[in-house]
Design an enzyme around this catalytic site. Structure first.
Site, PDB file in Angstrom:
ATOM      1  N   CYS A 107       0.831  -1.204   0.000  1.00 21.25           N
ATOM      2  CA  CYS A 107       0.000   0.000   0.000  1.00 21.25           C
ATOM      3  C   CYS A 107       0.866   1.253   0.000  1.00 21.25           C
ATOM      4  O   CYS A 107       1.614   1.488   0.955  1.00 21.25           O
ATOM      5  CB  CYS A 107      -0.917   0.005   1.224  1.00 21.25           C
ATOM      6  SG  CYS A 107      -2.003   1.444   1.303  1.00 21.25           S
ATOM      7  N   PRO A 108       0.799   2.075  -1.041  1.00 18.94           N
ATOM      8  CA  PRO A 108       1.599   3.306  -1.066  1.00 18.94           C
ATOM      9  C   PRO A 108       1.152   4.323  -0.018  1.00 18.94           C
ATOM     10  O   PRO A 108       1.949   5.161   0.404  1.00 18.94           O
ATOM     11  CB  PRO A 108       1.382   3.841  -2.487  1.00 18.94           C
ATOM     12  CG  PRO A 108       0.075   3.255  -2.923  1.00 18.94           C
ATOM     13  CD  PRO A 108      -0.003   1.913  -2.277  1.00 18.94           C
TER      14      PRO A 108
END
Length: 334
Positions: free
Chosen positions: A140-141
């Site tokens: 997840c950025p």
């Protein structure tokens, strides 16, 4: 080296963006809106949201235990073999004493060439983190971290509390948004903050509601995001419900047995992340049948005793399947 350092800095930009938005929303709500009756509930949602977000970001993803790593001798043997079948024979020998029950869709042992290990079930290699992650869901950025076994509960709570936070802000700010359109709001500095706060919180509410609903469905089905795109493959074939034990047990796998910890960003998930009970739709024909008519197998791995919660999970009518692990390609962050 300099290029990698620059990339690491860039990976923190989405996290910094979220932090700035949250900090501004705190200022807009507490300083500009400043309604004492709402502030107590607001701070409860705010603290739980920040706590869960912090835990999701800074909880390190768990990696496979040393038992899954190849020894120096086995790595040399594997590198000397140039035929795929010969390499598979070596990997099958290594994996026979490990709790490996999944394979690739082609029936091969799941092996990571970068980490030099036999992949545990539900483990995948993250190309962003450049390591194998236990029960990997996705990279997840927005948290600059892999979401997997060690922090999936925190990630789910982060979605839940961020959604509650946005919904609360939207609901309590709605009356001032209506006054803005009816020219009932004084033309002050707070006007901009109150209006933009409503737009930001309502837009985030929509996206968070869909994302939270999706992960609630994943928890109830005991699947990861990667397993939705590619169902886990066992010896008898792929089975999207291979790890599902029923809604109640699926919830306990993520949140634990003690319900008092379910809503707190404290680790309480069951198991060690390397092995999982399965409940296959189709029994493995190569395994001896148990008295109940299902294929069953007993392993003495891991060496340390299972948690009481996991022991109950395994003993309550569920069975293990004897499949051997297999290699699949490195996974990009989702």
């Amino acid at each position: 080296m300099a290029t990698w350092d620059c990339r690491r800095v860039l990976y923190w930009i989405p996290v910094l963006f979220i932090c700035l938005i949250v900090a501004w929303s705190y200022y807009a709500y507490v300083v500009q809106l400043c309604i004492v009756v709402y502030l107590v509930a607001y701070h409860v949602f705010f603290i739980m949201f920040v706590w869960a977000y912090w835990q999701t970001i800074f909880t390190k993803p768990m990696n496979p235990l040393k038992e899954f790593h190849l020894s120096h001798l086995d790595k040399e043997l594997l590198e000397r073999e140039d035929r795929g079948e010969s390499q598979q024979e070596i990997l099958r020998r290594i994996a026979k004493d490990l709790p490996i029950y999944t394979r690739t869709t082609s029936g091969a042992i799941r092996y990571c060439e970068r980490c030099h290990l036999v992949k545990p079930d539900r483990c995948h290699h993250c190309s962003v983190c450049d390591k194998c992650i236990l029960k990997m869901d996705h990279h997840c950025p927005w948290v600059n971290n892999c979401v997997g076994f060690s922090n999936y509960k925190f990630f789910t709570l982060f979605l839940a509390y961020s959604l509650l936070y946005c919904l609360f802000v939207t609901a309590t700010d709605l009356q001032y948004f209506i006054k803005f359109w009816t020219n009932g709001l004084p033309d002050t500095q707070a006007k901009f903050h109150i209006m933009f706060l409503f737009f930001a919180s309502s837009m985030f509410s929509v996206s968070l509601a869909s994302l939270f609903s999706y992960h609630c469905w994943l928890v109830c089905k005991n699947r990861s995001t990667l397993e939705v795109f590619r169902a886990p493959a066992f010896r008898h074939g792929t089975d999207k419900n291979g790890f599902s034990l029923g809604v109640s047990k699926n919830l306990r796998q993520v949140f634990g047995d003690q319900k008092k910890y379910w809503l707190l960003p404290i680790f309480s998930s069951q198991g060690d992340g390397c092995s999982f009970p399965t409940c296959l739709v189709n029994a493995d024909p190569e395994q001896p049948a148990s008295p109940s008519g299902h294929a069953a197998i007993n392993r003495s791995f891991p060496a340390k005793p299972l948690r009481e919660s996991q022991s109950r999970l395994l003993s309550n009518g569920q069975t293990w399947t004897d499949s051997e692990g297999t290699e699949d390609k490195d996974r990009e962050g989702v």
